[in-house]
Design a protein around this motif. Structure first.
Motif, PDB file in Angstrom:
ATOM      1  N   ALA A 111      -8.138   1.905  -4.803  1.00 25.90           N
ATOM      2  CA  ALA A 111      -8.514   1.148  -3.853  1.00 25.90           C
ATOM      3  C   ALA A 111      -7.097   0.362  -3.412  1.00 25.90           C
ATOM      4  O   ALA A 111      -6.990  -0.034  -2.228  1.00 25.90           O
ATOM      5  CB  ALA A 111      -9.414   0.152  -4.067  1.00 25.90           C
ATOM      6  N   ASP A 112      -6.606  -0.388  -4.465  1.00 29.03           N
ATOM      7  CA  ASP A 112      -5.245  -1.280  -4.081  1.00 29.03           C
ATOM      8  C   ASP A 112      -4.152  -0.373  -3.497  1.00 29.03           C
ATOM      9  O   ASP A 112      -3.537  -0.865  -2.429  1.00 29.03           O
ATOM     10  CB  ASP A 112      -4.760  -1.838  -5.380  1.00 29.03           C
ATOM     11  CG  ASP A 112      -5.543  -2.878  -5.971  1.00 29.03           C
ATOM     12  OD1 ASP A 112      -6.554  -3.401  -5.024  1.00 29.03           O
ATOM     13  OD2 ASP A 112      -5.452  -3.411  -6.954  1.00 29.03           O
TER      14      ASP A 112
ATOM     15  N   GLY B  71      -7.331   9.556   2.532  1.00 26.06           N
ATOM     16  CA  GLY B  71      -8.153   8.706   3.357  1.00 26.06           C
ATOM     17  C   GLY B  71      -9.542   8.588   2.923  1.00 26.06           C
ATOM     18  O   GLY B  71     -10.535   8.336   3.845  1.00 26.06           O
ATOM     19  N   ALA B  72      -9.961   9.571   2.260  1.00 26.67           N
ATOM     20  CA  ALA B  72     -11.353   9.846   1.948  1.00 26.67           C
ATOM     21  C   ALA B  72     -12.006   8.727   1.225  1.00 26.67           C
ATOM     22  O   ALA B  72     -11.126   7.891   0.424  1.00 26.67           O
ATOM     23  CB  ALA B  72     -11.690  11.019   1.144  1.00 26.67           C
ATOM     24  N   ASN B  73     -13.314   8.202   1.258  1.00 25.51           N
ATOM     25  CA  ASN B  73     -13.787   7.528   0.745  1.00 25.51           C
ATOM     26  C   ASN B  73     -14.612   8.201  -0.687  1.00 25.51           C
ATOM     27  O   ASN B  73     -15.246   9.303  -0.314  1.00 25.51           O
ATOM     28  CB  ASN B  73     -15.209   6.783   1.347  1.00 25.51           C
ATOM     29  CG  ASN B  73     -14.512   5.863   2.291  1.00 25.51           C
ATOM     30  OD1 ASN B  73     -13.471   4.911   2.246  1.00 25.51           O
ATOM     31  ND2 ASN B  73     -15.167   5.894   3.595  1.00 25.51           N
TER      32      ASN B  73
ATOM     33  N   ILE C  12      -6.509  14.878  -8.517  1.00 20.23           N
ATOM     34  CA  ILE C  12      -7.472  15.086  -7.220  1.00 20.23           C
ATOM     35  C   ILE C  12      -7.753  13.783  -6.691  1.00 20.23           C
ATOM     36  O   ILE C  12      -7.744  13.577  -5.422  1.00 20.23           O
ATOM     37  CB  ILE C  12      -8.621  15.917  -7.506  1.00 20.23           C
ATOM     38  CG1 ILE C  12      -7.942  17.343  -7.849  1.00 20.23           C
ATOM     39  CG2 ILE C  12      -9.507  16.194  -6.379  1.00 20.23           C
ATOM     40  CD1 ILE C  12      -9.102  18.199  -8.552  1.00 20.23           C
ATOM     41  N   ALA C  13      -8.395  12.832  -7.488  1.00 15.36           N
ATOM     42  CA  ALA C  13      -8.699  11.589  -7.076  1.00 15.36           C
ATOM     43  C   ALA C  13      -7.717  10.881  -6.029  1.00 15.36           C
ATOM     44  O   ALA C  13      -7.999  10.300  -5.083  1.00 15.36           O
ATOM     45  CB  ALA C  13      -9.419  10.866  -8.185  1.00 15.36           C
ATOM     46  N   ALA C  14      -6.584  10.623  -6.785  1.00 15.88           N
ATOM     47  CA  ALA C  14      -5.387  10.111  -6.158  1.00 15.88           C
ATOM     48  C   ALA C  14      -5.046  10.927  -4.738  1.00 15.88           C
ATOM     49  O   ALA C  14      -5.062  10.080  -3.555  1.00 15.88           O
ATOM     50  CB  ALA C  14      -4.198   9.955  -6.990  1.00 15.88           C
TER      51      ALA C  14
ATOM     52  N   MET D  48       1.007  -1.141   0.161  1.00 15.11           N
ATOM     53  CA  MET D  48      -0.029   0.049   0.108  1.00 15.11           C
ATOM     54  C   MET D  48       0.878   1.316   0.064  1.00 15.11           C
ATOM     55  O   MET D  48       1.944   1.261   0.748  1.00 15.11           O
ATOM     56  CB  MET D  48      -0.910  -0.155   1.147  1.00 15.11           C
ATOM     57  CG  MET D  48      -2.097   0.941   1.128  1.00 15.11           C
ATOM     58  SD  MET D  48      -3.296   0.840   2.428  1.00 15.11           S
ATOM     59  CE  MET D  48      -3.876  -0.845   2.086  1.00 15.11           C
ATOM     60  N   ALA D  49       0.525   2.309  -0.845  1.00 15.62           N
ATOM     61  CA  ALA D  49       1.287   3.330  -0.900  1.00 15.62           C
ATOM     62  C   ALA D  49       1.285   3.982   0.360  1.00 15.62           C
ATOM     63  O   ALA D  49       0.536   4.115   1.123  1.00 15.62           O
ATOM     64  CB  ALA D  49       0.917   4.147  -1.899  1.00 15.62           C
ATOM     65  N   MET D  50       2.217   4.803   0.579  1.00 19.13           N
ATOM     66  CA  MET D  50       2.563   5.776   1.652  1.00 19.13           C
ATOM     67  C   MET D  50       1.703   7.098   1.357  1.00 19.13           C
ATOM     68  O   MET D  50       1.594   7.618   0.515  1.00 19.13           O
ATOM     69  CB  MET D  50       3.938   6.346   1.825  1.00 19.13           C
ATOM     70  CG  MET D  50       5.092   5.499   2.196  1.00 19.13           C
ATOM     71  SD  MET D  50       4.940   4.837   3.834  1.00 19.13           S
ATOM     72  CE  MET D  50       5.351   6.404   4.763  1.00 19.13           C
ATOM     73  N   PRO D  51       1.139   7.538   2.666  1.00 19.22           N
ATOM     74  CA  PRO D  51       0.000   8.563   2.518  1.00 19.22           C
ATOM     75  C   PRO D  51       0.631   9.994   2.240  1.00 19.22           C
ATOM     76  O   PRO D  51       1.802  10.038   2.490  1.00 19.22           O
ATOM     77  CB  PRO D  51      -0.557   8.545   3.673  1.00 19.22           C
ATOM     78  CG  PRO D  51       0.258   8.105   4.705  1.00 19.22           C
ATOM     79  CD  PRO D  51       0.965   6.811   4.006  1.00 19.22           C
TER      80      PRO D  51
END
Length: 260
Positions: free
Chosen positions: A59-60, A38-40, A30-32, A1-4
């Motif tokens: 998601a991944d 952390g937004a859904n 923007i989506a990324a 999982m990518a670093m935030p």
């Protein structure tokens, strides 16, 4: 999982966001950014295959929940339908990012009526009606929210060969201010970001030629164009609690271009 990409008060954990035009250019970044924060997400666009790819990838990478809606916002009933579907995806919305847009460059004296109407339909009518419908949902929920318009520096300063585009984006900035005035008492903030040329993949193709870019760059005091992350970072900030007192503004992300 990518670093935030974001931490602290810039995190959007638990927030539910609808992003239009989410598969290409600024919208994809923007989506990324929102997923990293952390937004859904509810992502909308016209191409179902591109939306499926964006959903799987984000998601991944970030472990957030993502829904997609393939819809053409130029259709008269589309804004209300998208607001309904997006509002039901996670039982409400906290953020709307109105990003989808089109442009058909041509001199004002050679304006094609069909292209003018198409520009107004996608760039002004659709986002204005979508914001109205989402705003009503936010008011009913009583939990506040943030509506963010991706406008353009062309809303603040005239751009040759962009007659309909300038008109549509300027109208959208003012529509967003009306939302800020009317929805503010309900704890709902509405703001616009107004980028200059942004070096997305398309931006690189259009403005990568040094001769073509030179006159535009000469009007930007910082001497360069924007990159997508500079727009996304501002949008994430406007959606976050760090911008809790920011309402009714249009933020130029333009290196000083619109100073005059």
């Amino acid at each position: 999982m990518a670093m935030p990409r974001y931490a602290g008060a810039l995190r959007l954990d638990g927030k539910r966001a609808l992003i239009t035009g989410a598969t290409k250019g600024i919208g994809a970044d923007i989506a990324a950014a929102f997923a990293s924060a952390g937004a859904n997400l509810v992502l909308s666009g016209r191409d179902e295959g591109e939306l499926d790819e964006a959903r799987s990838t984000l998601a991944d990478r970030f472990g957030v929940q993502i829904r997609t809606v393939a819809i053409d916002l130029a259709e008269p009933a589309a804004p209300a339908e998208l607001a309904r579907i997006a509002g039901g995806a996670f039982d409400g919305l906290d953020v709307l990012v109105n990003n989808a847009g089109v442009s058909y460059p041509q001199p004002a004296a050679e304006t094609d009526p069909a292209q003018f109407d198409a520009t107004i339909a996608v760039n002004l009518r659709a986002p204005a009606l979508l914001a109205s419908a989402v705003g009503a949902t936010m008011v009913a929920a009583g939990t506040g929210g943030s509506i963010i318009t991706v406008a353009s520096a062309a809303a603040l300063a005239p751009l040759p060969d962009h007659y309909a585009y300038c008109a549509s984006k300027a109208g959208l900035v003012m529509a967003t201010k009306v939302l800020a005035r009317e929805l503010g008492p309900h704890g709902i903030r509405a703001n616009s970001v107004c980028p200059t040329v942004v070096l997305t993949e398309m931006g690189q193709r259009v403005w990568g030629d040094e001769v073509k870019a030179a006159p535009m760059l000469a009007r930007i005091p910082l001497g360069r164009f924007a990159v997508p992350q500079e727009v996304s970072d501002t949008v994430v900030w406007l959606a976050s609690d760090m911008a809790a007192m920011i309402n009714g503004v249009d933020i130029a992300i333009d290196g000083g271009y619109t100073m005059g």
